[in-house]
Scaffold this active site. Structure first.
Site, PDB file in Angstrom:
ATOM      1  CB  CYS A  50     -10.926  -1.378  -9.426  1.00 25.27           C
ATOM      2  SG  CYS A  50     -11.362   0.377  -9.524  1.00 25.27           S
ATOM      3  CG  ASP A  57     -11.005  -3.739  -5.565  1.00 28.56           C
ATOM      4  OD1 ASP A  57     -10.039  -3.086  -5.129  1.00 28.56           O
ATOM      5  OD2 ASP A  57     -11.835  -3.270  -6.361  1.00 28.56           O
ATOM      6  CG  HIS A  91     -15.171  -1.852  -2.871  1.00 27.68           C
ATOM      7  ND1 HIS A  91     -14.303  -1.057  -2.169  1.00 27.68           N
ATOM      8  CD2 HIS A  91     -14.397  -2.606  -3.683  1.00 27.68           C
ATOM      9  CE1 HIS A  91     -13.070  -1.328  -2.528  1.00 27.68           C
ATOM     10  NE2 HIS A  91     -13.097  -2.264  -3.453  1.00 27.68           N
TER      11      HIS A  91
END
Length: 136
Positions: A50, A57, A91
């Protein structure tokens, strides 16, 4: 083992780390030019960090594509995906970057990348991006 201390060994770059660092998306000629077919690839051990917290992650990356002239080599794809493990990246950005690099490498007729991220802090995220080759 030689006279190297344990600390020297832990600082040494391991062969897997070297392969990841040197890795690039490699392709080979499509063995069935003229036939439209779909390739599904699942990479269930994706990790990155992250960019805000630094926490890891975890995700399953799913690649679906219809090859044109080139097909991606699977070990090269694995090494490329593993190169994200120490990168601080969101993401949304990582899935878009994977698609950009995949399209640049093999120029598929169509490609779809899905990042299904493991829940963290009671939040489950799925990011999906697609590409369709123009002129087809």
């Amino acid at each position: 083992m030689s006279n190297a201390t344990e600390n020297d060994i832990t600082k040494e770059v391991k062969y897997g780390e070297r392969a990841i660092a040197e890795g690039e998306l490699i392709t080979f000629p499509n063995p069935r030019m003229g036939r439209r077919y779909k390739v599904d690839i699942s990479l269930p051990e994706f990790t990155c960090k992250c960019p805000f917290s630094g926490y890891p992650d975890f995700a399953t990356i799913k690649v679906t594509y219809y090859p044109d002239e080139k097909v991606v080599e699977l070990k090269a794809l694995k090494l490329y995906i593993n190169s994200y493990r120490d990168r601080y990246i969101s993401h949304e950005e990582v899935i878009n970057q994977i698609l950009d690099d995949f399209v640049a490498a093999c120029d598929p007729l169509e490609a779809n990348i899905v990042g299904d991220f493991s829940p963290r802090g009671n939040v489950h995220t799925v990011v999906e991006v697609s590409h369709v080759k123009t002129g087809n």
